[in-house]
Scaffold this motif. Structure first.
Motif, mmCIF file in Angstrom:
data_model
loop_
_atom_site.group_PDB
_atom_site.id
_atom_site.type_symbol
_atom_site.label_atom_id
_atom_site.label_comp_id
_atom_site.label_asym_id
_atom_site.label_seq_id
_atom_site.Cartn_x
_atom_site.Cartn_y
_atom_site.Cartn_z
ATOM 1 N N SER A 16 -7.329 -9.645 -6.608
ATOM 2 C CA SER A 16 -8.496 -10.287 -6.444
ATOM 3 C C SER A 16 -9.606 -9.561 -7.407
ATOM 4 O O SER A 16 -9.231 -8.447 -6.941
ATOM 5 N N ARG A 17 -10.070 -10.081 -7.943
ATOM 6 C CA ARG A 17 -11.413 -9.039 -7.978
ATOM 7 C C ARG A 17 -12.914 -9.369 -8.770
ATOM 8 O O ARG A 17 -12.901 -10.759 -8.827
ATOM 9 N N GLN A 39 -9.727 -14.914 4.333
ATOM 10 C CA GLN A 39 -8.755 -15.643 3.606
ATOM 11 C C GLN A 39 -8.020 -13.900 3.214
ATOM 12 O O GLN A 39 -6.446 -14.006 3.122
ATOM 13 N N TYR A 40 -8.616 -13.802 1.825
ATOM 14 C CA TYR A 40 -7.874 -12.708 1.483
ATOM 15 C C TYR A 40 -7.517 -11.505 2.232
ATOM 16 O O TYR A 40 -6.441 -10.671 2.364
ATOM 17 N N GLU A 41 -8.464 -10.948 2.740
ATOM 18 C CA GLU A 41 -8.661 -9.493 3.501
ATOM 19 C C GLU A 41 -6.817 -9.628 4.653
ATOM 20 O O GLU A 41 -6.305 -9.022 4.594
ATOM 21 N N LYS A 80 -6.406 -20.772 7.697
ATOM 22 C CA LYS A 80 -4.930 -22.368 6.656
ATOM 23 C C LYS A 80 -4.512 -21.334 5.142
ATOM 24 O O LYS A 80 -4.354 -21.822 4.843
ATOM 25 N N ASP A 128 -0.777 -20.808 4.267
ATOM 26 C CA ASP A 128 0.295 -21.128 5.181
ATOM 27 C C ASP A 128 1.746 -20.590 5.133
ATOM 28 O O ASP A 128 1.828 -19.196 4.170
ATOM 29 N N THR A 136 -6.624 -6.775 -12.441
ATOM 30 C CA THR A 136 -6.893 -6.065 -11.427
ATOM 31 C C THR A 136 -6.943 -4.964 -10.915
ATOM 32 O O THR A 136 -7.435 -4.310 -10.488
ATOM 33 N N GLU A 137 -5.519 -4.036 -11.380
ATOM 34 C CA GLU A 137 -5.441 -2.770 -10.776
ATOM 35 C C GLU A 137 -5.322 -1.784 -12.216
ATOM 36 O O GLU A 137 -5.684 -0.536 -11.957
ATOM 37 N N ARG A 181 0.494 -8.319 2.956
ATOM 38 C CA ARG A 181 0.844 -7.829 2.044
ATOM 39 C C ARG A 181 1.074 -6.045 1.630
ATOM 40 O O ARG A 181 2.099 -5.895 1.286
ATOM 41 N N TYR A 205 -0.349 -25.291 -5.054
ATOM 42 C CA TYR A 205 -1.948 -24.321 -4.917
ATOM 43 C C TYR A 205 -2.569 -24.459 -6.124
ATOM 44 O O TYR A 205 -4.107 -24.275 -6.551
ATOM 45 N N GLN A 235 -11.372 -10.889 8.007
ATOM 46 C CA GLN A 235 -11.875 -12.102 8.606
ATOM 47 C C GLN A 235 -12.258 -13.425 7.732
ATOM 48 O O GLN A 235 -12.099 -14.012 7.853
ATOM 49 N N MET A 260 -4.398 -11.482 3.842
ATOM 50 C CA MET A 260 -3.120 -11.794 2.586
ATOM 51 C C MET A 260 -2.627 -10.463 2.643
ATOM 52 O O MET A 260 -1.618 -10.282 2.044
ATOM 53 N N GLU A 261 -3.901 -9.821 1.813
ATOM 54 C CA GLU A 261 -4.032 -8.519 2.249
ATOM 55 C C GLU A 261 -3.127 -7.583 2.868
ATOM 56 O O GLU A 261 -2.121 -7.035 2.641
ATOM 57 N N ARG A 262 -3.654 -8.223 4.329
ATOM 58 C CA ARG A 262 -3.514 -7.260 5.217
ATOM 59 C C ARG A 262 -1.866 -7.326 5.435
ATOM 60 O O ARG A 262 -1.027 -6.314 5.525
ATOM 61 N N PHE A 298 -0.998 -12.927 -4.876
ATOM 62 C CA PHE A 298 -2.580 -13.083 -4.626
ATOM 63 C C PHE A 298 -3.316 -12.407 -5.117
ATOM 64 O O PHE A 298 -2.593 -10.920 -4.634
ATOM 65 N N ARG A 304 -7.111 -3.757 -4.639
ATOM 66 C CA ARG A 304 -6.066 -4.704 -5.706
ATOM 67 C C ARG A 304 -8.530 -5.799 -6.502
ATOM 68 O O ARG A 304 -8.352 -6.528 -6.526
ATOM 69 N N GLU A 305 -8.890 -4.914 -5.547
ATOM 70 C CA GLU A 305 -10.101 -5.361 -6.436
ATOM 71 C C GLU A 305 -11.169 -4.294 -6.905
ATOM 72 O O GLU A 305 -11.134 -3.392 -6.260
ATOM 73 N N ARG A 349 -12.854 -1.006 -0.907
ATOM 74 C CA ARG A 349 -11.674 -1.358 0.565
ATOM 75 C C ARG A 349 -11.771 -0.168 1.101
ATOM 76 O O ARG A 349 -10.409 0.573 0.413
#
Lengths: 472, 213
Positions: free
Chosen positions: B47-48, A323-325, A260, A262, B29-30, A331, B78, A321, A327-329, B45, A16-17, B210
């Motif tokens: 990211s890009r 927040q995004y990582e 943090k 939630d 993003t994709e 997901r 949020y 490490q 959340m991605e994990r 959520f 997604r990145e 990634r």
């Protein structure tokens, strides 16, 4: 949240990145979507469409990995055991409840699953008590405010399941009927988008009327308040889950606290859709078998197992490490931990009980009131599974007896005579005025037109019996 | 391992149910368009990275929200930590346009004391024949609220890049000018941080591939 590659939702594998170059404007078109072509989605393919044993179009989701096949002989044995249970349900429920639980944990035979879910949830009893009611609701036009939202969601529920693949097909039509009926059944609650996948899973296993009553039971008994205005119940359960995590997976708890994140971010979809959009299908079914029998604690256990095995050790946290990582994990959960046998074993071994949940519920409720004031939506008490539901309505079948022996002059004392009697006393106040078989549906009765009932009653009891056979 | 970025901006995407929020984000993003998309339950959520000037990358953290009103009790938490937002309506659905005002009011209340830089997005512009909202009136409304207006299509990949990068540039300018500053306890803007102690000042070229395991 939490659409994983192997799940039943629409998430597809892929990062997604990316940098702009990687995700070009035009070029990277629909062919990247490996999830089926337009004609499949619109049901106009016409050609042969291969589906897996659950009804999902082959190739529409990532492979589940090897499915555990129950040996045919074992399956036949289980089927006959389940048939015996279903034919003597009240007796089994009253005396051998633990055996039912064990058999739900082993997995309900697919041929009887729909029927078993109706019995476990009490949806079957509800239908019998309210014969004709679904037809009434079905014939009512419904509030346009809800119809509009429901209609927009119909083609978005499991679009790669053969039942829901065609726009306006029978699956989508039934889904509309069930969801619309619920908005009429509980006008103050209306429709919540998370109810649609739940109703769709039910419809994969039973006809619309039966699915409607099972949905009612889920919304009112298993997960009261989850789909109501303000969504307070799900937020409370998020806090409960987090608190249980502290106890059962402290490393994961600490990590999520530090970052943090939630609970609401990762558990909303999990719980509100009862994991139907998260887990591989064989696991969804096993989880639902246990959920119908044992109640919400199963959802908590699944959540805790997933969190524990995703974030539960320093080794696992190395790649989380930020927040995004993290959340991605969460997901894109590791398919191994969602695999049927592993997951079910872990769920059974996790010692989270109703009592833990109830205790934590009180604590979190108190905290909520201190910080946010009284709850705005009062929901009925949550019942933890089939036994609790059955106990809350003892002898509900008796209500169908033709002789209205319940009607007694006030104050008349009956000689104590076992359970039957207890039930009469309990329901005395409630039922006397209604003079009908619907102790809990007084509010709903207003909608039922007088005169329409007898006809529907007979027709309905017949059709429900017929459908049982169909689903045998 | 993550790529290096100068700032991280947190953006929120809001608007009525079915206006195409998730599809727009997925396209961005994709790089793909899903014909059908699960209704979002709660908050999602994405990211890009965006390169706004050669060598200057901004990491966008994009928060997708459920459109149904019922979910606002969850999603509104949020708003506060977002620096920018895309407010979507569907050009073929007049009601979604009429609700733009309500969405702005809703965010205003919950974002205090911060502010969100919004762009108004008229989505599904590939369906021009079914249009129920003219470009003119949308532009007028956007101007009244001091927003930019852009029309996009996730299906045909029209203006998707532009919608996000223009907003990112505008925020970047505000940050450069000091109109928006990084604050303790606010997640809207963060300055370059790279895990594993590789600072953005260092001339290290990192792959942004990634690990997906």
């Amino acid at each position: 949240m939490a659409k994983s590659c192997g799940a039943n939702g629409l998430g597809a594998p892929g990062s997604r990145e990316s940098l702009p170059g990687a995700a070009g404007e035009a070029g990277a078109g629909d062919e990247l979507s490996s999830l089926g072509s337009d004609c499949e989605i619109n049901g106009g393919g016409g050609g042969e469409r291969r589906v897996d044993k659950f009804g999902f179009i082959v190739g529409s989701q990532s492979a589940e990995g090897p499915l555990e096949e129950v040996p045919l002989e074992v399956l036949r044995q289980r089927e006959s055991k389940w048939l015996d249970m279903l034919n003597n349900w009240d007796k089994w429920m009253a005396k051998k409840h633990k055996k039912i639980r064990l058999r739900c944990q082993k997995g309900i035979p697919p041929s009887l699953r729909g029927r078993a879910w109706q019995y476990l949830s009490g949806g079957k009893v509800k239908l019998e008590q309210n014969a004709g009611r679904f037809d009434e609701l079905d014939l009512s036009p419904g509030d346009p405010k809800w119809l509009d939202v429901i209609e927009r969601d119909l083609h978005r529920q499991f679009p790669f399941h053969e039942m829901f693949v065609s726009r306006g097909g029978h699956g989508q039509q039934d889904l509309f009927r069930v969801l619309k009926a619920y908005t009429l059944h509980r006008p103050e609650e209306g429709y919540c988008q998370a109810q649609a996948p739940v109703a769709a899973v039910l419809l994969m296993h039973m006809p619309a009327e039966q699915a409607f009553w099972c949905l009612v039971q889920i919304c009112e008994k298993y997960l009261p308040g989850y789909y109501s205005e303000k969504l307070e119940a799900i937020q409370l359960d998020g806090e409960i889950l987090f608190s249980l995590l502290h106890r059962f997976a402290p490393v994961a708890y600490k990590h999520l606290s530090k970052q943090k994140i939630d609970p609401i971010l990762y558990m909303t979809e999990w719980f509100m859709c009862a994991f139907s959009r998260t887990l591989p299908w064989s696991s969804v079914l096993r989880v639902w078998d246990m959920f119908f029998c044992e109640g919400v604690k199963i959802l908590f256990r699944v959540g805790l197992v997933l969190l524990k095995h995703t974030l539960g050790s320093s080794e696992k946290l190395k790649s989380c490490q930020g927040q995004y990582e993290t959340m991605e994990r969460l997901r894109a959960l590791n398919p191994k931990i969602m695999q049927e046998a592993f997951l079910v074993q872990e769920i059974m071994e996790l010692p989270v009980t109703e009592r833990h949940i109830e205790r934590e519920h009180l604590i979190q409720l108190k905290k909520w009131k201190e910080s946010r004031g009284e709850l705005q939506c009062r929901s009925p008490t949550r019942l933890h599974g089939a036994k609790a539901i059955s106990d809350s309505e003892p002898h509900s079948r008796k209500a169908l007896d033709p002789s209205p022996s319940i009607i007694l002059p006030p104050g008349q004392v009956l000689p104590p005579k076992g359970r039957k009697n207890k039930e009469k006393k309990r329901d005395q106040g409630k039922v006397r005025l209604a003079n009908g078989p619907i102790p809990e549906e007084n509010g709903a009765q207003a909608l039922v037109e007088p005169g329409a009932c007898p006809h529907h009653q007979s027709k309905d009891s017949l059709s429900s019996r017929e459908s049982e056979d169909t689903y045998l | 391992m993550e790529a290096i970025w100068l700032y991280q901006f947190r953006l929120i995407v809001i608007g009525d149910s079915t206006v195409g929020k998730s599809c727009l984000i997925r396209r961005f993003t994709e790089g793909r368009f899903a014909q059908v998309s699960d209704p979002t339950v709660g908050v999602d959520f994405f990211s890009r990275l965006v390169e706004i000037e050669p060598g200057k990358r901004i990491k966008l953290q994009i928060w997708d929200t459920a459109g149904q009103e019922r979910f606002r009790s969850i999603t509104r938490a949020y708003y506060r930590n977002s620096v920018g937002g895309l407010l979507l309506f569907d050009i073929t659905n007049r009601r979604s346009f009429q609700n733009v005002h309500e969405w702005l009011e809703e965010t205003k209340v919950h974002v205090q004391p911060y502010q969100i830089v919004f762009v108004l997005v008229g989505h599904k512009c590939d369906l021009d024949t079914q249009r129920q909202v003219t470009r003119h009136e949308a532009e007028k409304l956007a101007a009244a609220y001091g927003m930019k207006y852009i029309e996009t299509s996730a299906r045909d990949a029209i203006n998707v890049e532009k919608a996000f990068t223009d907003l990112t540039r505008d925020i970047y300018e505000l940050v450069k000018r000091g109109d928006i500053s990084i604050q303790e306890g606010w997640e809207g803007v963060k300055s370059g941080f790279v895990p594993n102690v590789v600072h953005s000042s260092e001339e290290v070229v990192k792959s942004d591939r990634r690990c997906l395991c």
